[in-house]
Enzyme design. Structure first.
Site, short mmCIF file in Angstrom:
data_model
loop_
_atom_site.label_atom_id
_atom_site.label_comp_id
_atom_site.label_asym_id
_atom_site.label_seq_id
_atom_site.Cartn_x
_atom_site.Cartn_y
_atom_site.Cartn_z
N PHE A 196 1.93 -0.71 10.16
CA PHE A 196 0.98 -0.91 9.06
C PHE A 196 0.57 0.43 8.45
CE2 PHE A 196 -1.03 -5.42 9.44
CZ PHE A 196 0.23 -5.99 9.35
N TRP B 274 -3.59 -8.83 -4.12
CA TRP B 274 -3.09 -9.80 -3.16
C TRP B 274 -3.23 -11.22 -3.70
CZ3 TRP B 274 -0.04 -8.70 0.68
CH2 TRP B 274 -0.12 -7.46 1.32
N ASP C 235 0.77 -1.25 0.00
CA ASP C 235 0.00 0.00 0.00
C ASP C 235 0.80 1.31 0.00
OD1 ASP C 235 -1.53 -2.11 0.86
OD2 ASP C 235 -2.19 -1.18 2.70
C1 FRU Z 1 -3.89 -3.62 2.75
C2 FRU Z 1 -3.27 -4.01 4.07
C3 FRU Z 1 -3.62 -3.00 5.15
C4 FRU Z 1 -2.51 -3.18 6.14
C5 FRU Z 1 -1.33 -3.45 5.24
C6 FRU Z 1 -0.31 -4.38 5.82
O1 FRU Z 1 -3.23 -4.06 1.64
O2 FRU Z 1 -3.68 -5.31 4.43
O3 FRU Z 1 -4.91 -3.16 5.70
O4 FRU Z 1 -2.33 -2.05 6.93
O5 FRU Z 1 -1.85 -3.99 4.04
O6 FRU Z 1 0.82 -4.43 5.02
#
Ligand code: FRU
Length: 501
Positions: free
Chosen positions: A113, A318, A54
């Site tokens: 995160f 993903w 992200d």
């Molecule tokens: C989205 C996510 C977020 C999280 C991050 C972890 O792609 O799952 O919700 O903060 O990636 O890397």
């Protein structure tokens, strides 16, 4: 209650870097040149080495744009998250900066995160999720809280008051393991933040909090909920005013695929509506997919000094393999896009700055296409290509990209069904799942205009000046530079092409 000024000014530059941050900086320094220049995308952001997901902290600070990202430098797969960092003045050329955050505190030791950033006074404030995962066998032991780090655009110091939104501040009937991805903004006297969360019934919801000093946060309410209709957990929310509306973006996990939408399962949606800042309630009448391509997730926006709302996303989905891992990197960002709302639709166009990097224009006016046609000088894998197709009597028009003797990637339009299909099944990519997707394109006059931003490993398609987009990675062999056009009936189209340099 502490005053905002004392929170901001109380931050001293930390001379001592944590072991984890030092290790990451050293590792990147040692491996910075591991990815060969010829194997890197030309104008899309990747990490110096390793894995990215992200976009985080996309913001304007002291006249420059900052982009952070979820980062695991040590491998080409996801691991304990750091915040990687790049800056730009033009959204096209990016300068690497030192990693900003490492998972080095008791409240974030399994990952910093996703989150966001804002300029406050002359400081740059990052808000992120501290992730704790004490028992890998038991996901319900995960705890997520919200934390703040303050810096000068290069070095960031985590607040001693962290976490500033603790587990106890999550409302009842919420899942304590899914509470993440704060997006912060300022409105009147308050900072506000939207946070993705999961209701105890498993479905996604977005919570709104507010604060005067960045440390003490008051829960305002639930903005809206998926009620298990629009996917389950809602990740990476973003809320902003645009053209008189309050636009909400979020990335729902486990979206149910429909015929022409949500094929990736990890989806992205926008809603157009209004927020009640007293109750947090968000009422909306429009909800649709943001991007119908194969690789688009977790978009985040900023506002420029000249008031443009710019969005960038992770150009990946993903749970797919990423073939560039053989070059030492996995994951990249989309081109930043200017957003507007027109006729109850979110419109996306590439940042206008890209026009300063176009050269060698080739144009064909009313070019006849009948069967398969190749045109002189229309080829390449770092180009901006525009095709205008009039309303005439044909059933299929195709643009074949990344062509060599063995492979091709096909974008095709069927005016009768009004569907646009992107197909990388025979691209030589080596991507293991979902290589074809289709969107419905409603256009007023049945003409269609396609703008394709092509880079070494991707195609971003902008339809009818941004009414629809389809973004996908294509890891074709590098000698696959050919482009051809096909129509099943004779038609005349306009074509323009620039190199991007
Ligand atoms: C989205 C996510 C977020 C999280 C991050 C972890 O792609 O799952 O919700 O903060 O990636 O890397």
């Amino acid at each position: 209650m502490k005053q905002l000024d004392s929170v901001i000014e109380g931050i001293q530059d930390s001379k001592v870097k944590s072991k984890q941050l030092k290790e990451a900086l050293q590792f990147i320094e040692n491996n910075r040149d591991a990815i060969k220049k010829e194997n890197k995308p030309r104008y899309h952001v990747i990490g110096d080495i390793g894995w990215i997901n992200d976009p985080n902290g996309f913001s304007c600070y002291k006249g420059e744009y900052h982009l952070f990202y979820q980062y695991y430098p040590y491998d080409i797969k996801w691991g304990p998250m750091h915040w990687g960092h790049v800056t730009t003045k033009n959204f096209i050329k990016w300068t690497p900066q030192p990693v900003a955050l490492a998972p080095d505190e008791s409240y974030d030791e399994n990952g910093c995160f996703s989150g966001s950033a804002i300029q406050v006074g002359d400081k740059h404030v990052l808000m992120y999720t501290g992730h704790l995962d004490p028992d890998k066998e038991n996901p319900s032991s995960i705890r997520q809280t919200q934390c703040i780090a303050i810096g000068d655009g290069e070095k960031y110091v985590k607040l001693k008051e962290n976490p500033v939104i603790k587990t106890e501040q999550i409302i009842s009937k919420s899942n304590l393991s899914d509470f993440r991805d704060p997006k912060i903004w300022k409105k009147d006297d308050y900072f506000y933040v939207v946070i993705g969360n999961r209701h105890e019934d498993g479905s996604g919801q977005i919570l709104l909090y507010k604060s005067e000093n960045l440390i003490d946060w008051i829960y305002v309410g639930v903005m809206c909920r998926s009620e298990n209709k629009l996917g389950r957990m809602w990740e990476c929310p973003d809320l902003f005013e645009l053209d008189g509306h309050d636009v909400l973006l979020t990335s729902p996990q486990e979206m149910k695929p429909e015929v022409y939408r949500f094929h990736n399962v990890f989806g992205t949606i926008y809603m157009i509506g209004k927020v009640n800042y007293e109750t947090a309630e968000y009422t909306y009448n429009i909800c649709d997919e943001i991007d119908g391509g194969l690789d688009f997730y977790a978009p985040q926006t900023l506002i420029t000094p000249d008031n443009r709302r710019i969005m960038i996303a992770w150009m990946q989905s993903w749970e797919r393999n990423i073939p560039s891992d053989k070059f030492g990197f996995a994951g990249m960002m989309t081109i930043p896009r200017e957003l507007t709302v027109k006729n109850n639709k979110l419109i996306q166009n590439p940042v206008r700055e890209i026009e300063n990097y176009r050269s060698n224009k080739i144009g064909y006016k009313s070019m006849e296409i009948d069967g398969e046609v190749r045109l002189d000088n229309i080829e390449g894998s770092c180009i901006d290509l525009i095709i205008e197709i009039p309303k005439v009597n044909y059933t299929t028009f195709e643009i074949k990209l990344f062509k060599n003797e063995d492979f091709e990637t096909v974008l095709s339009y069927s005016p009768k069904e009004k569907v646009l299909t992107f197909d990388r099944s025979n691209s030589g990519s080596g991507i293991n799942t979902l290589n074809k997707t289709t969107i419905k394109v409603e256009s007023e006059n049945d003409e269609i205009k396609l703008r394709l931003l092509i880079d070494l490993y991707s195609v971003e398609v902008f339809v009818n000046d941004g009414e629809y987009t389809m973004s996908s990675t294509v890891y074709a062999p590098q000698n696959a530079q050919g482009i051809s056009f096909y129509s099943d009936k004779q038609i005349c189209v306009n074509i323009e092409k620039w190199d991007i340099e």
